[in-house]
Design a protein around this motif. Structure first.
Motif, PDB file in Angstrom:
ATOM      1  N   ARG A  67       5.606   0.775   6.990  1.00 51.05           N
ATOM      2  CA  ARG A  67       6.125   2.149   7.020  1.00 51.05           C
ATOM      3  C   ARG A  67       5.074   3.137   6.520  1.00 51.05           C
ATOM      4  O   ARG A  67       4.997   4.262   7.001  1.00 51.05           O
ATOM      5  N   GLU A  68       4.288   2.711   5.539  1.00 55.57           N
ATOM      6  CA  GLU A  68       3.220   3.582   5.041  1.00 55.57           C
ATOM      7  C   GLU A  68       2.164   3.784   6.133  1.00 55.57           C
ATOM      8  O   GLU A  68       1.709   4.903   6.355  1.00 55.57           O
ATOM      9  N   TYR A  69       1.793   2.700   6.799  1.00 60.81           N
ATOM     10  CA  TYR A  69       0.816   2.804   7.888  1.00 60.81           C
ATOM     11  C   TYR A  69       1.350   3.740   8.979  1.00 60.81           C
ATOM     12  O   TYR A  69       0.626   4.619   9.452  1.00 60.81           O
ATOM     13  N   MET A  99      -5.073   9.870   1.343  1.00 61.79           N
ATOM     14  CA  MET A  99      -3.755   9.293   1.571  1.00 61.79           C
ATOM     15  C   MET A  99      -3.846   7.773   1.732  1.00 61.79           C
ATOM     16  O   MET A  99      -2.995   7.037   1.228  1.00 61.79           O
ATOM     17  N   ILE A 100      -4.861   7.308   2.428  1.00 60.48           N
ATOM     18  CA  ILE A 100      -5.045   5.867   2.623  1.00 60.48           C
ATOM     19  C   ILE A 100      -5.286   5.191   1.277  1.00 60.48           C
ATOM     20  O   ILE A 100      -4.686   4.162   0.971  1.00 60.48           O
ATOM     21  N   ALA A 101      -6.141   5.796   0.456  1.00 60.40           N
ATOM     22  CA  ALA A 101      -6.410   5.227  -0.869  1.00 60.40           C
ATOM     23  C   ALA A 101      -5.131   5.189  -1.701  1.00 60.40           C
ATOM     24  O   ALA A 101      -4.835   4.191  -2.363  1.00 60.40           O
ATOM     25  N   PHE A 102      -4.341   6.242  -1.632  1.00 59.10           N
ATOM     26  CA  PHE A 102      -3.097   6.295  -2.399  1.00 59.10           C
ATOM     27  C   PHE A 102      -2.091   5.266  -1.900  1.00 59.10           C
ATOM     28  O   PHE A 102      -1.365   4.661  -2.684  1.00 59.10           O
ATOM     29  N   SER A 103      -2.079   5.031  -0.594  1.00 57.03           N
ATOM     30  CA  SER A 103      -1.094   4.108  -0.021  1.00 57.03           C
ATOM     31  C   SER A 103      -1.293   2.673  -0.487  1.00 57.03           C
ATOM     32  O   SER A 103      -0.370   1.869  -0.417  1.00 57.03           O
ATOM     33  N   THR A 104      -2.469   2.364  -0.987  1.00 53.23           N
ATOM     34  CA  THR A 104      -2.737   0.996  -1.425  1.00 53.23           C
ATOM     35  C   THR A 104      -2.803   0.864  -2.949  1.00 53.23           C
ATOM     36  O   THR A 104      -3.205  -0.179  -3.462  1.00 53.23           O
ATOM     37  N   VAL A 105      -2.375   1.897  -3.668  1.00 50.21           N
ATOM     38  CA  VAL A 105      -2.374   1.867  -5.135  1.00 50.21           C
ATOM     39  C   VAL A 105      -1.540   0.704  -5.660  1.00 50.21           C
ATOM     40  O   VAL A 105      -1.884   0.078  -6.662  1.00 50.21           O
ATOM     41  N   ALA A 128       3.482  12.431  -1.799  1.00 48.20           N
ATOM     42  CA  ALA A 128       4.793  12.090  -2.364  1.00 48.20           C
ATOM     43  C   ALA A 128       5.688  11.464  -1.299  1.00 48.20           C
ATOM     44  O   ALA A 128       6.405  10.494  -1.575  1.00 48.20           O
ATOM     45  N   LEU A 129       5.653  11.992  -0.084  1.00 43.76           N
ATOM     46  CA  LEU A 129       6.427  11.383   1.003  1.00 43.76           C
ATOM     47  C   LEU A 129       5.921   9.973   1.290  1.00 43.76           C
ATOM     48  O   LEU A 129       6.716   9.054   1.495  1.00 43.76           O
ATOM     49  N   LEU A 130       4.617   9.815   1.288  1.00 44.25           N
ATOM     50  CA  LEU A 130       4.022   8.501   1.504  1.00 44.25           C
ATOM     51  C   LEU A 130       4.488   7.519   0.428  1.00 44.25           C
ATOM     52  O   LEU A 130       4.796   6.364   0.720  1.00 44.25           O
TER      53      LEU A 130
END
Length: 133
Positions: free
Chosen positions: A27-29, A14-20, A73-75
């Protein structure tokens, strides 16, 4: 989720995806921290994950893979900015997880139209079960 290693692996994904898209929105954090808290990961350990790379663990059941896809997807929607890179990445992640591409595409389209991108769990599962028949 059985082991701490599995929980950490999901969070790392999830962390890797959040920084794509090249940045981590507050909000992502916050969303990531909510997930970490639900998984009983301490805040200090959670923050350390942003500086780690651990081997990826394969998610065992289809239900768990669907859950993880939905979390991602929510992230993707939490910062209210949909980037093309995120859409491409989440589709590839879903394929890598072995999820049906038609189902994932349909869920993502439904989320774009839904208030706050929330889909009821029964609808989410129904979309994936539909494709199995």
């Amino acid at each position: 989720m059985d082991t701490n290693e599995e929980k950490v692996s999901l969070l790392l994904e999830m962390i890797a995806f959040s920084t794509v898209d090249g940045k981590l929105h507050k909000r992502e954090y916050d969303f990531l921290y909510l997930v970490a808290d639900e998984l009983n990961i301490e805040k200090e350990d959670f923050n350390d994950l942003f500086h780690q790379e651990l081997p990826k663990i394969v998610i065992k059941t289809e239900f768990q893979r669907i859950q993880q896809f939905y979390r991602l997807a929510l992230l993707m929607h939490v910062d209210q900015i949909l980037h093309k890179k995120e859409e491409i990445a989440i589709q590839q992640i879903a394929v890598d997880m072995g999820l049906n591409p038609f189902s994932t595409k349909r869920i993502l389209q439904m989320m774009k139209k839904a208030p706050n991108a929330i889909i009821p769990p029964e609808v989410l599962l129904h979309v994936f079960q539909e494709q199995q028949n």
